[in-house]
Scaffold this motif. Structure first.
Motif, PDB file in Angstrom:
ATOM      1  N   CYS A 167       2.997  -5.359  17.785  1.00  0.00           N
ATOM      2  CA  CYS A 167       3.965  -5.874  18.750  1.00  0.00           C
ATOM      3  C   CYS A 167       3.927  -4.926  19.943  1.00  0.00           C
ATOM      4  N   ALA A 168       3.322  -5.371  21.009  1.00  0.00           N
ATOM      5  CA  ALA A 168       3.149  -4.534  22.189  1.00  0.00           C
ATOM      6  C   ALA A 168       4.169  -4.899  23.255  1.00  0.00           C
ATOM      7  N   ALA A 169       4.836  -3.894  23.761  1.00  0.00           N
ATOM      8  CA  ALA A 169       5.862  -4.118  24.771  1.00  0.00           C
ATOM      9  C   ALA A 169       5.417  -3.590  26.122  1.00  0.00           C
ATOM     10  N   SER A 170       5.821  -4.292  27.150  1.00  0.00           N
ATOM     11  CA  SER A 170       5.624  -3.809  28.515  1.00  0.00           C
ATOM     12  C   SER A 170       6.860  -4.175  29.317  1.00  0.00           C
ATOM     13  N   GLY A 171       7.165  -3.346  30.286  1.00  0.00           N
ATOM     14  CA  GLY A 171       8.350  -3.597  31.089  1.00  0.00           C
ATOM     15  C   GLY A 171       9.610  -2.951  30.556  1.00  0.00           C
ATOM     16  N   PHE A 172       9.545  -2.397  29.352  1.00  0.00           N
ATOM     17  CA  PHE A 172      10.643  -1.610  28.834  1.00  0.00           C
ATOM     18  C   PHE A 172      10.073  -0.619  27.828  1.00  0.00           C
ATOM     19  N   THR A 173      10.838   0.385  27.499  1.00  0.00           N
ATOM     20  CA  THR A 173      10.360   1.472  26.656  1.00  0.00           C
ATOM     21  C   THR A 173      10.892   1.306  25.242  1.00  0.00           C
ATOM     22  N   LEU A 174       9.972   1.163  24.275  1.00  0.00           N
ATOM     23  CA  LEU A 174      10.383   0.946  22.886  1.00  0.00           C
ATOM     24  C   LEU A 174      11.231   2.090  22.353  1.00  0.00           C
ATOM     25  N   GLU A 175      10.990   3.271  22.844  1.00  0.00           N
ATOM     26  CA  GLU A 175      11.713   4.436  22.354  1.00  0.00           C
ATOM     27  C   GLU A 175      13.225   4.293  22.572  1.00  0.00           C
ATOM     28  N   ASP A 176      13.631   3.483  23.513  1.00  0.00           N
ATOM     29  CA  ASP A 176      15.042   3.289  23.815  1.00  0.00           C
ATOM     30  C   ASP A 176      15.680   2.168  23.000  1.00  0.00           C
ATOM     31  N   TYR A 177      14.891   1.542  22.144  1.00  0.00           N
ATOM     32  CA  TYR A 177      15.343   0.345  21.449  1.00  0.00           C
ATOM     33  C   TYR A 177      15.170   0.448  19.934  1.00  0.00           C
ATOM     34  N   VAL A 178      15.838  -0.458  19.251  1.00  0.00           N
ATOM     35  CA  VAL A 178      15.556  -0.751  17.848  1.00  0.00           C
ATOM     36  C   VAL A 178      14.642  -1.978  17.834  1.00  0.00           C
ATOM     37  N   ILE A 179      13.545  -1.873  17.113  1.00  0.00           N
ATOM     38  CA  ILE A 179      12.576  -2.964  17.046  1.00  0.00           C
ATOM     39  C   ILE A 179      12.613  -3.554  15.643  1.00  0.00           C
ATOM     40  N   GLY A 180      12.683  -4.849  15.595  1.00  0.00           N
ATOM     41  CA  GLY A 180      12.717  -5.519  14.296  1.00  0.00           C
ATOM     42  C   GLY A 180      11.614  -6.547  14.160  1.00  0.00           C
ATOM     43  N   TRP A 181      11.207  -6.763  12.916  1.00  0.00           N
ATOM     44  CA  TRP A 181      10.315  -7.868  12.582  1.00  0.00           C
ATOM     45  C   TRP A 181      11.108  -8.898  11.800  1.00  0.00           C
ATOM     46  N   PHE A 182      10.934 -10.145  12.179  1.00  0.00           N
ATOM     47  CA  PHE A 182      11.565 -11.270  11.514  1.00  0.00           C
ATOM     48  C   PHE A 182      10.485 -12.294  11.192  1.00  0.00           C
ATOM     49  N   ARG A 183      10.804 -13.182  10.285  1.00  0.00           N
ATOM     50  CA  ARG A 183       9.855 -14.262  10.010  1.00  0.00           C
ATOM     51  C   ARG A 183      10.611 -15.553   9.765  1.00  0.00           C
ATOM     52  N   GLN A 184       9.909 -16.643   9.996  1.00  0.00           N
ATOM     53  CA  GLN A 184      10.505 -17.954   9.782  1.00  0.00           C
ATOM     54  C   GLN A 184       9.448 -18.883   9.233  1.00  0.00           C
ATOM     55  N   ALA A 185       9.704 -19.395   8.044  1.00  0.00           N
ATOM     56  CA  ALA A 185       8.826 -20.382   7.420  1.00  0.00           C
ATOM     57  C   ALA A 185       9.332 -21.770   7.785  1.00  0.00           C
TER      58      ALA A 185
END
Length: 126
Positions: A22-40
């Motif tokens: 999951c690559a981010a641009s335009g904001f800094t991941l270090e400042d955030y909580v990153i989550g993975w979700f899934r949907q079947a």
């Protein structure tokens, strides 16, 4: 411009592995909580894992604990989800999301997040 792009999905046999990015641009991941979700198909979106960008604290759903590992590379502004021992029931579209607050992303249902990725499809089948 904010972008949040997942990649790494595909078809894998039961017992196999995949690594999602999951690559981010335009904001800094270090400042955030990153989550993975899934949907079947036909099911509600399910939380899988999250990581606190600033200190690396992680959390996992019981359904994936011991099989999936979340990690981050702040220099690359990217979060990874290593998925091992995949099962057919892991088949879903996988999404990453970001928010500044852990409780909003991980503990609220549905999750409240600033950013969502577009998703990547994982299919576990013979």
């Amino acid at each position: 411009q904010v972008r949040f792009v997942e990649s790494g999905g595909g078809l894998v046999q039961p017992g196999g592995s995949l690594r999602l990015s999951c690559a981010a641009s335009g904001f800094t991941l270090e400042d955030y909580v990153i989550g993975w979700f899934r949907q079947a198909p036909g099911k509600a979106r399910e939380r899988i894992s999250c990581i606190v960008g600033s200190d690396g604290t992680t959390a996992y759903a019981d359904s994936v604990k011991g099989r999936f590992t979340i990690s981050r590379d702040n220099a690359k502004n990217t979060v990874y989800l290593q998925m091992n021992s995949l099962k057919p029931e892991d088949t879903a579209s996988y999404y990453c999301a970001a928010d500044r607050k852990l409780y909003r992303l991980w503990y609220r249902s549905p999750p409240q997040t600033e950013y969502w990725g577009q998703g990547t499809l994982v299919t576990v089948s013979e």
